[in-house]
Design a protein around this motif. Structure first.
Motif, PDB file in Angstrom:
ATOM      1  N   THR A 278      88.583  12.339  63.351  1.00  0.00           N
ATOM      2  CA  THR A 278      88.795  13.732  63.744  1.00  0.00           C
ATOM      3  C   THR A 278      87.579  14.605  63.465  1.00  0.00           C
ATOM      4  O   THR A 278      87.596  15.800  63.775  1.00  0.00           O
ATOM      5  N   LEU A 279      86.528  14.024  62.881  1.00  0.00           N
ATOM      6  CA  LEU A 279      85.361  14.802  62.462  1.00  0.00           C
ATOM      7  C   LEU A 279      84.211  14.630  63.451  1.00  0.00           C
ATOM      8  O   LEU A 279      83.865  13.504  63.834  1.00  0.00           O
ATOM      9  N   SER A 280      83.586  15.714  63.849  1.00  0.00           N
ATOM     10  CA  SER A 280      82.475  15.671  64.802  1.00  0.00           C
ATOM     11  C   SER A 280      81.132  15.410  64.130  1.00  0.00           C
ATOM     12  O   SER A 280      80.208  14.902  64.765  1.00  0.00           O
ATOM     13  N   ASP A 281      81.004  15.740  62.864  1.00  0.00           N
ATOM     14  CA  ASP A 281      79.754  15.541  62.142  1.00  0.00           C
ATOM     15  C   ASP A 281      79.648  14.077  61.700  1.00  0.00           C
ATOM     16  O   ASP A 281      80.481  13.597  60.926  1.00  0.00           O
ATOM     17  N   PRO A 282      78.619  13.343  62.164  1.00  0.00           N
ATOM     18  CA  PRO A 282      78.496  11.921  61.792  1.00  0.00           C
ATOM     19  C   PRO A 282      78.434  11.695  60.286  1.00  0.00           C
ATOM     20  O   PRO A 282      79.017  10.735  59.776  1.00  0.00           O
ATOM     21  N   GLN A 283      77.745  12.577  59.561  1.00  0.00           N
ATOM     22  CA  GLN A 283      77.655  12.404  58.114  1.00  0.00           C
ATOM     23  C   GLN A 283      79.015  12.555  57.445  1.00  0.00           C
ATOM     24  O   GLN A 283      79.358  11.801  56.521  1.00  0.00           O
ATOM     25  N   ALA A 284      79.786  13.523  57.906  1.00  0.00           N
ATOM     26  CA  ALA A 284      81.126  13.706  57.354  1.00  0.00           C
ATOM     27  C   ALA A 284      82.009  12.508  57.692  1.00  0.00           C
ATOM     28  O   ALA A 284      82.805  12.046  56.858  1.00  0.00           O
ATOM     29  N   HIS A 285      81.887  11.988  58.917  1.00  0.00           N
ATOM     30  CA  HIS A 285      82.657  10.808  59.335  1.00  0.00           C
ATOM     31  C   HIS A 285      82.342   9.636  58.400  1.00  0.00           C
ATOM     32  O   HIS A 285      83.255   8.959  57.895  1.00  0.00           O
ATOM     33  N   ILE A 286      81.060   9.394  58.173  1.00  0.00           N
ATOM     34  CA  ILE A 286      80.646   8.289  57.310  1.00  0.00           C
ATOM     35  C   ILE A 286      81.212   8.465  55.900  1.00  0.00           C
ATOM     36  O   ILE A 286      81.740   7.532  55.297  1.00  0.00           O
ATOM     37  N   THR A 287      81.102   9.666  55.397  1.00  0.00           N
ATOM     38  CA  THR A 287      81.527   9.939  54.018  1.00  0.00           C
ATOM     39  C   THR A 287      83.024   9.749  53.847  1.00  0.00           C
ATOM     40  O   THR A 287      83.481   9.137  52.867  1.00  0.00           O
ATOM     41  N   GLN A 288      83.793  10.261  54.797  1.00  0.00           N
ATOM     42  CA  GLN A 288      85.244  10.125  54.693  1.00  0.00           C
ATOM     43  C   GLN A 288      85.683   8.671  54.880  1.00  0.00           C
ATOM     44  O   GLN A 288      86.637   8.226  54.246  1.00  0.00           O
ATOM     45  N   ARG A 289      84.979   7.932  55.711  1.00  0.00           N
ATOM     46  CA  ARG A 289      85.320   6.510  55.872  1.00  0.00           C
ATOM     47  C   ARG A 289      85.033   5.733  54.591  1.00  0.00           C
ATOM     48  O   ARG A 289      85.735   4.766  54.261  1.00  0.00           O
ATOM     49  N   ALA A 290      84.027   6.167  53.841  1.00  0.00           N
ATOM     50  CA  ALA A 290      83.697   5.506  52.577  1.00  0.00           C
ATOM     51  C   ALA A 290      84.831   5.588  51.570  1.00  0.00           C
ATOM     52  O   ALA A 290      84.935   4.748  50.665  1.00  0.00           O
ATOM     53  N   LEU A 291      85.704   6.584  51.718  1.00  0.00           N
ATOM     54  CA  LEU A 291      86.821   6.738  50.786  1.00  0.00           C
ATOM     55  C   LEU A 291      87.754   5.534  50.813  1.00  0.00           C
ATOM     56  O   LEU A 291      88.404   5.220  49.810  1.00  0.00           O
ATOM     57  N   GLU A 292      87.832   4.851  51.953  1.00  0.00           N
ATOM     58  CA  GLU A 292      88.728   3.697  52.038  1.00  0.00           C
ATOM     59  C   GLU A 292      88.275   2.578  51.113  1.00  0.00           C
ATOM     60  O   GLU A 292      89.075   1.988  50.379  1.00  0.00           O
ATOM     61  N   GLY A 293      86.974   2.270  51.148  1.00  0.00           N
ATOM     62  CA  GLY A 293      86.476   1.226  50.260  1.00  0.00           C
ATOM     63  C   GLY A 293      86.632   1.602  48.801  1.00  0.00           C
ATOM     64  O   GLY A 293      86.991   0.764  47.958  1.00  0.00           O
TER      65      GLY A 293
END
Length: 450
Positions: A132-147
């Motif tokens: 849902t995030l347009s900012d690539p850096q924010a997308h990457i950061t939030q995906r890191a929460l899963e690991g």
């Protein structure tokens, strides 16, 4: 069935022995008990971004002990490692993290408190869905929460669990319901899970009976997990129609009488099954739980057409066809909740269960495929995927396989039918329409599969 190893390692002599030789020592899990008033009995610690303030607004409904970490402007008391009480529950809002460098906030929050957790502590991390995030850096950061969250869950001891909830801005009003479940003993055998909460217009009116006034249909209800689901839905206020094969009618009618529900002996694969259900539900149905299922295990080289066809018919085709007929006939009401009993075998595969795994994976596909269709009417459809659950069926497994099933998870033990039932009851709640088209594993963070 009793787990003798759990009994042993939690005895005085057992604790000394396993500590001396380095054997695993799984904790006896704390589960929900009748008469309990609050989701959390102990200290709740809040930290992170703005969503923590949202949680603080209703945290006193969860427990009488609420803290924030360190010095802050919050009116809540500060908690300091080594000085504050043992922590029974934690909520950390990571939704504002928008750059990988900011992920250090996770270490800074969690590292000091890892040795201050009470037994059966429950942790929830909040984020924003990366897609849902347009900012690539924010997308990457939030995906890191899963690991991070899944690794954290594997490091917890003494029955602790951790989950990650991606929360849409429109779903923040459903946080209370989600935290009432994931911070409480109702989620005792769920860990390392990632769920996405979306918008949902319904709210629970009475947390002591969240399903009051709701009509529920449960298939395969005569015994085992099905019976536990029926009991839990009744506890939460639902009116029940219980279904099982005619051969199980004795147990089925006894259970229905005890719970104040109705019983219907029915083969769900019969050509008239849908019509009979429609006739048995003249006032409609709000909750449908497809629990009925069978196994016919053989390696693929030895799989007979009869074994293949029977499992696919009961486990996958019948739930699909019955749900479709209930929907098309108008029997399935608006804002309905449909819950499909999948399996970790369907997510990870299992030797000798190609037919069973295919059917259970298909149920996850059914939830995904029909999510938008149900959402148009305010409804939801989700899958619950149990791992190793202590039932009469697993008690008949060979000893080595049974022990492997119990120990190959972060919690180091099998679950109880109640664990599956609590997950189903939560997904059946009005506010749980915030979860749609997803699969929730009830497996103690099994090492098998994703």
């Amino acid at each position: 069935m009793s787990d003798r190893y759990i009994d042993f390692v939690n005895s005085d002599i057992g604790r000394r022995l396993v500590g001396a030789v380095g054997l695993p020592s799984p904790a006896r899990l704390e589960r929900w008990q009748p008469g309990r008033l609050r989701p959390v009995e102990g200290a709740l610690l809040l930290g992170g971004g703005a969503l923590a303030s949202t949680v603080a607004g209703f945290a006193n409904k969860l427990t009488s002990e609420v803290y924030v970490q360190g010095v802050s402007e919050s009116p809540l008391p500060a908690w300091t490692a080594g000085l504050g009480p043992k922590l029974k529950a934690l909520v950390f809002d990571a939704s504002g993290l928008a750059d990988p460098a900011e992920l250090k906030a996770l270490r800074e929050f969690f590292q000091p408190l890892m040795k201050s957790l009470a037994r059966s502590a429950h942790i929830v991390i909040l984020g924003r869905a990366p897609q849902t995030l347009s900012d690539p850096q924010a997308h990457i950061t939030q995906r890191a929460l899963e690991g991070f969250s899944r690794s954290l869950a594997k490091e917890l001891r003494n029955g602790g669990t951790a989950q990650l909830l991606y929360v849409d801005p429109a779903a923040e009003d459903q946080l209370e319901g989600a935290l009432r479940f994931f911070l409480s003993p109702k989620s005792a055998f769920i860990s390392g899970q990632v769920l996405h909460l979306g918008a949902c217009g319904d709210q629970v009116q009475d947390w002591t009976r969240p399903l009051a006034g709701r009509k529920a249909l449960v298939t395969g209800a005569a015994r085992g997990i099905g019976a536990a689901i029926a009991e839990t839905l009744a506890r939460d206020g639902a009116e029940l129609l219980l279904v099982d094969v005619p051969q199980a009618e004795g147990d089925l009618h006894a259970l229905a009488a005890r719970l104040g529900g109705r019983a219907l002996g029915l083969d769900i694969c019969a050509t008239d099954a849908a019509q009979r259900l429609i006739e048995a539900l003249p006032e409609g149905v709000d909750i449908v739980v497809h629990n009925a299922g069978i196994t016919r295990d053989k390696t693929l080289a030895n799989m007979t057409p009869e074994y293949w066809d029977a499992v696919l018919a009961v486990n996958l085709q019948a739930p699909q066809q019955l749900t479709q007929r209930l929907l098309e006939s108008g029997t399935l009401g608006d804002a309905a909740r449909v819950i499909l009993l999948s399996s970790t075998s369907g997510l990870a595969g299992n030797r000798g269960q190609a037919n069973y795994a295919a059917s259970k994976a298909g149920l996850v596909g059914l939830a995904q495929a029909w999510a938008a269709r149900l959402a148009e009417r305010g409804g939801s459809i989700n899958a619950v995927a149990p791992g190793f659950i202590e039932t009469h069926m697993t008690a008949k497994m060979p000893f080595a396989l049974r022990e492997a099933g119990r120990r190959l998870s972060s919690l180091g033990q099998g679950g109880q039918p109640q664990d599956v039932a609590e997950a189903v009851a939560w997904l059946a709640q009005p506010g749980s329409g915030a979860v749609n088209g997803q699969a929730l594993r009830v497996c103690g963070q099994s090492f098998l599969g994703a």
